[in-house]
Every structure is written in C-alpha cells, then in structure tokens.
Design a protein around this motif. Sequence first.
Motif, PDB file in Angstrom:
ATOM      1  N   GLY A  34       1.211  59.178  34.051  1.00  0.00           N
ATOM      2  CA  GLY A  34       0.294  58.042  34.044  1.00  0.00           C
ATOM      3  C   GLY A  34       0.005  57.549  35.455  1.00  0.00           C
ATOM      4  O   GLY A  34      -0.312  58.352  36.337  1.00  0.00           O
ATOM      5  N   VAL A  35       0.142  56.236  35.666  1.00  0.00           N
ATOM      6  CA  VAL A  35      -0.209  55.687  36.986  1.00  0.00           C
ATOM      7  C   VAL A  35       0.912  55.881  38.000  1.00  0.00           C
ATOM      8  O   VAL A  35       0.798  55.456  39.141  1.00  0.00           O
ATOM      9  N   MET A  36       1.987  56.527  37.579  1.00  0.00           N
ATOM     10  CA  MET A  36       3.102  56.806  38.498  1.00  0.00           C
ATOM     11  C   MET A  36       2.682  57.813  39.560  1.00  0.00           C
ATOM     12  O   MET A  36       2.988  57.665  40.733  1.00  0.00           O
ATOM     13  N   TYR A  81       3.281  51.245  56.656  1.00  0.00           N
ATOM     14  CA  TYR A  81       4.113  50.768  55.551  1.00  0.00           C
ATOM     15  C   TYR A  81       3.296  50.765  54.261  1.00  0.00           C
ATOM     16  O   TYR A  81       2.241  50.137  54.213  1.00  0.00           O
ATOM     17  N   GLY A  82       3.768  51.465  53.236  1.00  0.00           N
ATOM     18  CA  GLY A  82       2.990  51.543  51.982  1.00  0.00           C
ATOM     19  C   GLY A  82       3.778  51.120  50.754  1.00  0.00           C
ATOM     20  O   GLY A  82       4.994  51.320  50.685  1.00  0.00           O
ATOM     21  N   ILE A  83       3.053  50.554  49.810  1.00  0.00           N
ATOM     22  CA  ILE A  83       3.639  50.271  48.488  1.00  0.00           C
ATOM     23  C   ILE A  83       2.641  50.712  47.431  1.00  0.00           C
ATOM     24  O   ILE A  83       1.454  50.373  47.508  1.00  0.00           O
ATOM     25  N   GLY A  94       0.487  50.222  41.365  1.00  0.00           N
ATOM     26  CA  GLY A  94       0.579  50.690  39.979  1.00  0.00           C
ATOM     27  C   GLY A  94       1.929  51.346  39.717  1.00  0.00           C
ATOM     28  O   GLY A  94       2.543  51.155  38.662  1.00  0.00           O
ATOM     29  N   ARG A  95       2.387  52.118  40.700  1.00  0.00           N
ATOM     30  CA  ARG A  95       3.665  52.794  40.522  1.00  0.00           C
ATOM     31  C   ARG A  95       4.813  51.787  40.403  1.00  0.00           C
ATOM     32  O   ARG A  95       5.779  52.022  39.684  1.00  0.00           O
ATOM     33  N   THR A  96       4.676  50.655  41.094  1.00  0.00           N
ATOM     34  CA  THR A  96       5.710  49.628  41.003  1.00  0.00           C
ATOM     35  C   THR A  96       5.785  49.069  39.578  1.00  0.00           C
ATOM     36  O   THR A  96       6.874  48.883  39.028  1.00  0.00           O
TER      37      THR A  96
HETATM   38  P1  ATP Z   1       5.120  60.863  47.024  1.00  0.00           P
HETATM   39  O1  ATP Z   1       6.227  61.447  47.854  1.00  0.00           O
HETATM   40  O2  ATP Z   1       5.608  60.213  45.758  1.00  0.00           O
HETATM   41  O3  ATP Z   1       3.953  61.766  46.825  1.00  0.00           O
HETATM   42  P2  ATP Z   1       4.021  59.803  49.376  1.00  0.00           P
HETATM   43  O4  ATP Z   1       5.162  59.988  50.278  1.00  0.00           O
HETATM   44  O5  ATP Z   1       2.917  60.759  49.400  1.00  0.00           O
HETATM   45  O6  ATP Z   1       4.549  59.666  47.864  1.00  0.00           O
HETATM   46  P3  ATP Z   1       3.158  57.489  50.850  1.00  0.00           P
HETATM   47  O7  ATP Z   1       2.174  58.220  51.639  1.00  0.00           O
HETATM   48  O8  ATP Z   1       4.405  57.036  51.474  1.00  0.00           O
HETATM   49  O9  ATP Z   1       3.487  58.323  49.520  1.00  0.00           O
HETATM   50  O10 ATP Z   1       2.409  56.286  50.101  1.00  0.00           O
HETATM   51  C1  ATP Z   1       2.934  54.987  49.963  1.00  0.00           C
HETATM   52  C2  ATP Z   1       3.204  54.635  48.511  1.00  0.00           C
HETATM   53  O11 ATP Z   1       2.075  54.883  47.686  1.00  0.00           O
HETATM   54  C3  ATP Z   1       4.305  55.445  47.876  1.00  0.00           C
HETATM   55  O12 ATP Z   1       5.570  54.938  48.205  1.00  0.00           O
HETATM   56  C4  ATP Z   1       3.986  55.318  46.408  1.00  0.00           C
HETATM   57  O13 ATP Z   1       4.534  54.118  45.889  1.00  0.00           O
HETATM   58  C5  ATP Z   1       2.482  55.222  46.384  1.00  0.00           C
HETATM   59  N1  ATP Z   1       1.891  56.508  45.987  1.00  0.00           N
HETATM   60  C6  ATP Z   1       1.773  57.627  46.716  1.00  0.00           C
HETATM   61  N2  ATP Z   1       1.171  58.601  46.036  1.00  0.00           N
HETATM   62  C7  ATP Z   1       0.886  58.084  44.809  1.00  0.00           C
HETATM   63  C8  ATP Z   1       0.245  58.596  43.637  1.00  0.00           C
HETATM   64  N3  ATP Z   1      -0.216  59.834  43.603  1.00  0.00           N
HETATM   65  N4  ATP Z   1       0.119  57.782  42.568  1.00  0.00           N
HETATM   66  C9  ATP Z   1       0.567  56.508  42.598  1.00  0.00           C
HETATM   67  N5  ATP Z   1       1.180  55.972  43.674  1.00  0.00           N
HETATM   68  C10 ATP Z   1       1.334  56.740  44.772  1.00  0.00           C
END
Ligand code: ATP
Length: 575
Positions: free
Chosen positions: A148-150, A442-444, A447-449
Amino acid sequence: MRYSKYFIPTYKETPSEAEVISHKLMLRAGMIRKLTSGIYTYLPLGLRSIRKVENIIREEMDRSGAIEVLMPAVQPAELWQESGRWEAYGRELLRFKDRHNREACFGPTHEEVITDLVRKEIHSYRQMPINFYQIQTKFRDEIRPRFGVMRCREFIMKDAYSFDVDEAAADKSYDVMHQTYSNIFRRCGLKFRAVEADTGSIGGSFSHEFMVLADTGEDEIVFCKKCSYAANLEKAEVKPVEDPGASSAEKAKPLEEVPTPDIKTIEELTAFLSVSADQIVKTLIFSSDGNAVAALIRGDHEVNETKLKNLLGAEQLELAGPELVAHVTGAPIGFAGPVELRVKIIADYAIKGMKNMITGANKQDMHLKNVNIGRDFSVDKFADLRMITPADPCPRCRGPLDFKRGIEVGHVFKLGTKYSKAMHAVYLDEHGEEKLIFMGCYGIGVGRTVAAAIEQNNDRDGIIFPITIAPFEVVILPLQMQNSNVGQVSEELYRSLSDKGVDVLLDDRDIRAGIKFKDADLLGTPVRITIGARTLKEAKVEMKLRSQTQTIFIPVSEAPGFIADKVRELHDSIK
Ligand code: ATP
Ligand code: MG
C-alpha cells in the motif's frame, strides 16, 4: 463529523491484494484506495491521519527553527545533470519531456532544487545556519511497489535541507534534526530506534534511519544488547578478527584438483566433500560499473553488496551474468575461484587467516583443495565485505547482538559538500573568502508513518490508533438512533465535545448496533462512547478505550468534561 454524511467505505472482507496488516486495514477501514500500481487516493479518513502527522511534523520542525517552503514537483534535467544524478539515479527517476522537448523529471527528492535556490539567495556566513523544509508529493518509480502506501510510487514526504558554514556547524544542525525526528516519532506514538545507515544514492558521509520496529518491516536491524550500537544490517560493521585461530597454524598442503560433478551450492559441496562451510571460500564475480571484480567470502558468510559497492566507489554493482563469468573464469557460474583469476580480487577479512581452503577451479565441475593465499593467488585488498551474523560480536563493545525487523520512516543525512561542490553553492566568510556550504538532508515518509503506526498498533478487530494521529479521537455510538432519548443525548454530547475541540465521529447511521461496534473497532478510534436506552435509564453512558477491554459508566451530566479530560490524558501519555 456525522457518519451518515461522511464517506467511510469499509470492507468486511480482507482484500486479497494486500500482504501486510497495515495495507489490509487501511483498505478495510476506507482510508485509501488504489488508482494504479503504487498510486493511491487518500480517502477522508486516511487524509485526517495524514494531516495529523503533518501537523506534528510542522510543529516540531518549526520549533527546531526550520523554515517551511514549497518547491515544485517538476524539476528541469539541467539541475540533475549538474549534480551528476541525471545519469546516476537510475530508473526510479521518472523522466519526461515538455512540449519544447526540454527534459525534466518528477522530483523523487529535492537536493538539486534547494541547492539551486540557496546558491542564488545565500551569499554570506551571516545568513547561516538555515534549514528549509517542505511537505510535498514525491514520485519514485519503484521497481516493486508494495504494501500500500508503505512503498508506493507517488507519496507525501517531509524533506528538509540544512545549510551551514562548516562541518562542525553542520554536525550541530544534524543533531538538532536527529532530536526533532525523535520528538516527531514519539509524538506519533511509535516504538522506534534510530540506527546507523548507508547513505545510498542521496550521497554524503553519515546517516541515521529512524526505524519503526515491526516483524513485517523490509529492513533488518541489528542492536547491541550491551551498548547503544544500532545499525541497519547493510551498514553494520564486522570487525576483523584479531586472532585468526587454529587454522593459521596449519601447514600449507599441496594444491589438489577435485572433481565435483553437478555440485552447485555450498550445501551440496560441504556434503560431497565432507567439510564444513567455513573451510570453503566463495568467489563471486561482480560487474562494477561494467568491470569484473571478484569478491572472496567464506562459505558460511554472505556478501554485503552495499559494503562492496561503497568500497569500489561504484555507481552500479551487480552479480555478473553467465557471459561475464564465462569470460573471466572460463567456466559456468558456480566454479569461479581465485587461482589464476585475472581480475581485481577483494577478500573479506575472515579469509585472511584461512589455510588450505576449498575454492572453485575456474573449470566446469571442478574445485580446488588446499588453496593458500600468497602461494596460489594474491589478494588486492582485504576489507569488511560481509553481512554481520548473530555469531558476531558488537563492533563497538564486543557485546552480544540482537536482530529485529523495522520500517524506515525517516532518514537524516550529513551531505557535506557533495551538492554545493557540484553546483557551486558558496558563501563569503567573515574574511571575505569564498567557501563551500555544508549541507544536510532529512526525510520523513508521511504516508509510511501512518502505515507503520497501524502495523504496530492493531488487533484481530482492526486498528488501535495512537490518539495523536487517529482520524477521530472519540466515536459516539448511539445504539438506537430512533429512540428519542438516545438520539438527544448523543446529539448533545456530540455538540459539547465538538465545542471543546475534540474530534468526534457520531455514528448516526440507522443500522444494526453490531455493525457499528465492528466498524468502530476497525477504524481504531481511541475512545468509544456507547449510548443506549438501558444505561440511559440510570442516566449513564458507557466509555471504552480501543486499547483496553474494560468499560466504565459515566453520568450523562459529567460526560463531556470527563471524556474531554480522558482525551487530554491520552495525548499527555504519548508526549
Ligand atoms: P527505502 O530504503 O525504504 O527505499 P529511501 O532510503 O529510498 O527509502 P529516503 O530517500 O531516505 O528513502 O526518503 C525519506 C523517507 O521517505 C523514507 O525514510 C521513507 O519514510 C519515505 N519513502 C521513501 N520511499 C518511499 C516510498 N516508495 N513510499 C513511501 N514512502 C517512501
Ligand atoms: Mg533511506
């Protein structure tokens, strides 16, 4: 909100498309609906949770001194060419052309855009430190959108970028964000850990991931049971063993070829030769930006591709296909060995003390016995190349390790001057000297939260929302709406709680009580107030918390104050 006038399309059945519990529950509770692969609509209930998480993020980011902006989703290719990521980012970057044939992308992250803004607007040390953040839609063309939105393709992210005069100042900004993230996730009611992590394609020198602990998490994390060390498995260091043990005292025996017909796996080889896996050395041929490299790893260990990729400084690293393997070893996959191999050989530290090892012979159906470093082949570099195992000690204190799964909800990076150098973002210091700006990002995942919170807080009947991010704080459940007394008490309570600023859902639907109870549990509203003719005879209403089983009865006259206090108390227990 009145349920009858709202839009909460719940499902009784579990949707078959969903694998993890949060995805199932978000669909069942009518929070999200799929448009197409990795692209979702937030329905009203889902959006309420999203907004609550966003509000917590905003409050904490503002408190930290960061400043909100909103950058465009569409970004010109030129900026990405300048940073070097137009080539490097790969297929997750959604690229397209406009009517003038100009190349652009839908932003998966905003380092380039913010660095472009800062290089035009920030010129003096007096303008720093400064940290800009936004809450905005990102697109990443994920290879396997799921849960889903994860892990979707289009998603809402809070991203922030700090700008400082030097490394020490940038470290401070990083620490402030680290603390801010802890505050945010604590206020979202999550059980989480900040772990050391790899910096991936964003680049930079140091990073922490904020991991929500959940068995279904895609990441594996390792913790020390004794000290505070915690790391993503792909990052976890394995220290070289100082005492290579008895094997190093062994005498080198003569090299021997042994036929191993149809033997492909380590298990088959150990059984066939009656040896243990730690006497075998695997030779893995990788393609590192197109060049063949051999990685040597003990038979009972697994190679950590992230470590190898970082060591080689490679943009692209993948296990070599049959053609490349045949080209460099002269044999099919499964028989590579280091003896007379004409490519760069990198060996894991665990190989260093080994004697009389078993390796592939670079010939089909053949292995070598009694292979020795120095005599039979040489290693270009020894390094930490492998995945940590439960048998390894903590790399910091040598204490015992624990392994758990987690969902990455946030990520903080020290970027250094990677982008400011590539894009010439400079400032004048107090002596009028031009210097590079130091950055952090810095990212959050918003939806995943929400999904991670559901993954962590649910039971057989549905979601158990932490009150801070629950779509509604209180649900009022009138058992018989047509009973005028029940209807009136419910309406009055609904009005007085709303007036007190409580988020209330009044389930005024003219349906069976059983369905209302089921839906209330499914939606996970923290406080449930049941109003029925029976308890009203004693001028009482019933209160039950979603997280508990017992019910209590409250006099109707005291109900608004009592319930509002309960809501406040639940909020305070999370702060
Ligand atoms: P992941 O390792 O899970 O692919 P990422 O390292 O690519 O994540 P970052 O670039 O650090 O992710 O992005 C910051 C935040 O955005 C992540 O910590 C995560 O919470 C969220 N995020 C990243 N990719 C997705 C995605 N495809 N769907 C939903 N949330 C996402
Ligand atoms: Mg990450």
